[in-house]
Write an enzyme that holds these catalytic residues in place. Sequence first.
Site, PDB file in Angstrom:
ATOM      1  N   LYS A 165     -20.595  18.469  30.962  1.00 45.95           N
ATOM      2  CA  LYS A 165     -19.229  18.381  30.448  1.00 45.95           C
ATOM      3  C   LYS A 165     -19.158  18.646  28.958  1.00 45.95           C
ATOM      4  O   LYS A 165     -18.133  19.049  28.448  1.00 45.95           O
ATOM      5  CB  LYS A 165     -18.700  16.963  30.662  1.00 45.95           C
ATOM      6  CG  LYS A 165     -18.458  16.585  32.083  1.00 45.95           C
ATOM      7  CD  LYS A 165     -17.427  15.471  32.068  1.00 45.95           C
ATOM      8  CE  LYS A 165     -17.368  14.705  33.355  1.00 45.95           C
ATOM      9  NZ  LYS A 165     -18.152  13.471  33.275  1.00 45.95           N
ATOM     10  N   LYS A 181     -28.711  22.250  32.639  1.00 47.64           N
ATOM     11  CA  LYS A 181     -27.816  21.612  33.598  1.00 47.64           C
ATOM     12  C   LYS A 181     -26.358  21.907  33.232  1.00 47.64           C
ATOM     13  O   LYS A 181     -26.028  21.915  32.047  1.00 47.64           O
ATOM     14  CB  LYS A 181     -28.092  20.106  33.512  1.00 47.64           C
ATOM     15  CG  LYS A 181     -27.434  19.247  34.517  1.00 47.64           C
ATOM     16  CD  LYS A 181     -27.640  17.784  34.143  1.00 47.64           C
ATOM     17  CE  LYS A 181     -26.779  17.379  32.967  1.00 47.64           C
ATOM     18  NZ  LYS A 181     -26.482  15.975  32.825  1.00 47.64           N
ATOM     19  N   LYS A 232     -30.477  14.080  24.827  1.00 49.97           N
ATOM     20  CA  LYS A 232     -29.222  13.978  24.066  1.00 49.97           C
ATOM     21  C   LYS A 232     -29.498  13.770  22.586  1.00 49.97           C
ATOM     22  O   LYS A 232     -28.800  14.306  21.736  1.00 49.97           O
ATOM     23  CB  LYS A 232     -28.356  12.826  24.590  1.00 49.97           C
ATOM     24  CG  LYS A 232     -27.642  13.137  25.895  1.00 49.97           C
ATOM     25  CD  LYS A 232     -26.598  12.067  26.178  1.00 49.97           C
ATOM     26  CE  LYS A 232     -25.919  12.292  27.512  1.00 49.97           C
ATOM     27  NZ  LYS A 232     -24.987  11.220  27.861  1.00 49.97           N
TER      28      LYS A 232
HETATM   29  P1  AMP Z   1     -21.243  12.659  34.130  1.00 50.57           P
HETATM   30  O1  AMP Z   1     -20.561  13.984  33.986  1.00 50.57           O
HETATM   31  O2  AMP Z   1     -22.472  12.582  33.274  1.00 50.57           O
HETATM   32  O3  AMP Z   1     -20.346  11.491  34.001  1.00 50.57           O
HETATM   33  O4  AMP Z   1     -21.800  12.616  35.613  1.00 50.57           O
HETATM   34  C1  AMP Z   1     -21.090  12.114  36.737  1.00 50.57           C
HETATM   35  C2  AMP Z   1     -21.901  12.366  37.995  1.00 50.57           C
HETATM   36  O5  AMP Z   1     -22.070  13.785  38.203  1.00 50.57           O
HETATM   37  C3  AMP Z   1     -23.328  11.787  37.936  1.00 50.57           C
HETATM   38  O6  AMP Z   1     -23.670  11.275  39.208  1.00 50.57           O
HETATM   39  C4  AMP Z   1     -24.172  12.973  37.583  1.00 50.57           C
HETATM   40  O7  AMP Z   1     -25.501  12.848  38.044  1.00 50.57           O
HETATM   41  C5  AMP Z   1     -23.450  14.097  38.314  1.00 50.57           C
HETATM   42  N1  AMP Z   1     -23.675  15.400  37.646  1.00 50.57           N
HETATM   43  C6  AMP Z   1     -23.369  15.710  36.367  1.00 50.57           C
HETATM   44  N2  AMP Z   1     -23.715  16.976  36.088  1.00 50.57           N
HETATM   45  C7  AMP Z   1     -24.280  17.488  37.221  1.00 50.57           C
HETATM   46  C8  AMP Z   1     -24.847  18.757  37.569  1.00 50.57           C
HETATM   47  N3  AMP Z   1     -24.909  19.756  36.697  1.00 50.57           N
HETATM   48  N4  AMP Z   1     -25.318  18.921  38.828  1.00 50.57           N
HETATM   49  C9  AMP Z   1     -25.245  17.905  39.732  1.00 50.57           C
HETATM   50  N5  AMP Z   1     -24.734  16.684  39.464  1.00 50.57           N
HETATM   51  C10 AMP Z   1     -24.254  16.463  38.229  1.00 50.57           C
END
Ligand code: AMP
Length: 327
Positions: A197, A194, A112
């Site tokens: 968001k 990956k 990041k």
């Molecule tokens: P976040 O969007 O960073 O708040 O992530 C929320 C949850 O989604 C966390 O457990 C992340 O590890 C999972 N996550 C986010 N992006 C991915 C992705 N591209 N593939 C699988 N899991 C994801």
Amino acid sequence: MKKRVFSGIQPTGSLHIGNYLGAIRQWVSSQSQYNNIFCIVDLHAITIPQDPKVLRAKNRETAALLYAAGIEPDLSTVFIQSHIGAHAELAWILNCYIPMGWMQRMTQFKEKSKKKKEEVNIGLFDYPALMAADILLYQSDLVPVGEDQRQHVELTRDVARRFNSVYGEVFKLPESTVNEVGARIMSLDDPTKKMSKSKTGKSHAINLLDSPDEIYLKIMRAKTDSLHSIRFDRNHPAIHNLLTIFELFSGLSRIDIEERFEGKGYAIFKKELAEVIIEFLKPLQLRYQEITNDPSYIDHLLAEGDAKLRPIAEKTLNHVKSAIGLG
Ligand code: AMP
Ligand code: TRP
């Protein structure tokens, strides 16, 4: 006593199928076995600049999406991190027990901070300490997350172990649970990255609230390899990623999927993939509409969450403070 599951999600951007397949799917499918807490981590969200109005709306939208995806109020508690002051307070205390070197090893921070040079603040660096506080406050047993969060849960265990070795058994050591398939869904326009968001590329991610037309267009535009055959082959990450998404949304086995598309072109595969995703998301989107028709419904559930969880968090925090000699 059921084991306690704790996980978190940031109320930023739009929830996408990577969030669903990597994390939320696990939360939903195992919720009757456990005592579950899901946290909307708005304090983590402000490690990058946020518009106040948008952030407030996203907290509610994220909660509504979790319920729409199958989280049940009778089995799981959803709450907003900033509503319970103990999170920030414990994070500060944990800071004083985390060596700089541990934090400097965190790959998510390294990635990041490379991208956002000027915007990097101390909060972004300290993000894993707040995540450790989230988990440890509730004496959580299991932390279901996507692959990218595994290292943060390891750090949580390390700091809990270090603290306990000085003050006795104050914290329970949590374990991460990561899906075998779907723990790292890649972006549609660049299968080396990956799905995330924060990216805004037109066909980077499929969001849970995308319309059928948007889903169709994004899938048709998704990058493919020049393999020219539709097989689960790790050396061809673009098609492997699309096939994994097909596998998880269709529920079919890999063998059946490869047989189904044998000798067929990418266009046919992509069309079926778009249909599978659209069909899967349809009921989720309908439930989302129903839930958000009455905004007071979500507010009521979130307020119940705060009231139920605050005493648990405060109990741990008080224990920590008295162990250290604070207060
Ligand atoms: P976040 O969007 O960073 O708040 O992530 C929320 C949850 O989604 C966390 O457990 C992340 O590890 C999972 N996550 C986010 N992006 C991915 C992705 N591209 N593939 C699988 N899991 C994801
Ligand atoms: N850092 C996690 C993410 O970006 C979200 C999160 C915050 C979390 N606190 C947590 C996940 C506690 C699991 C447990 O995905």
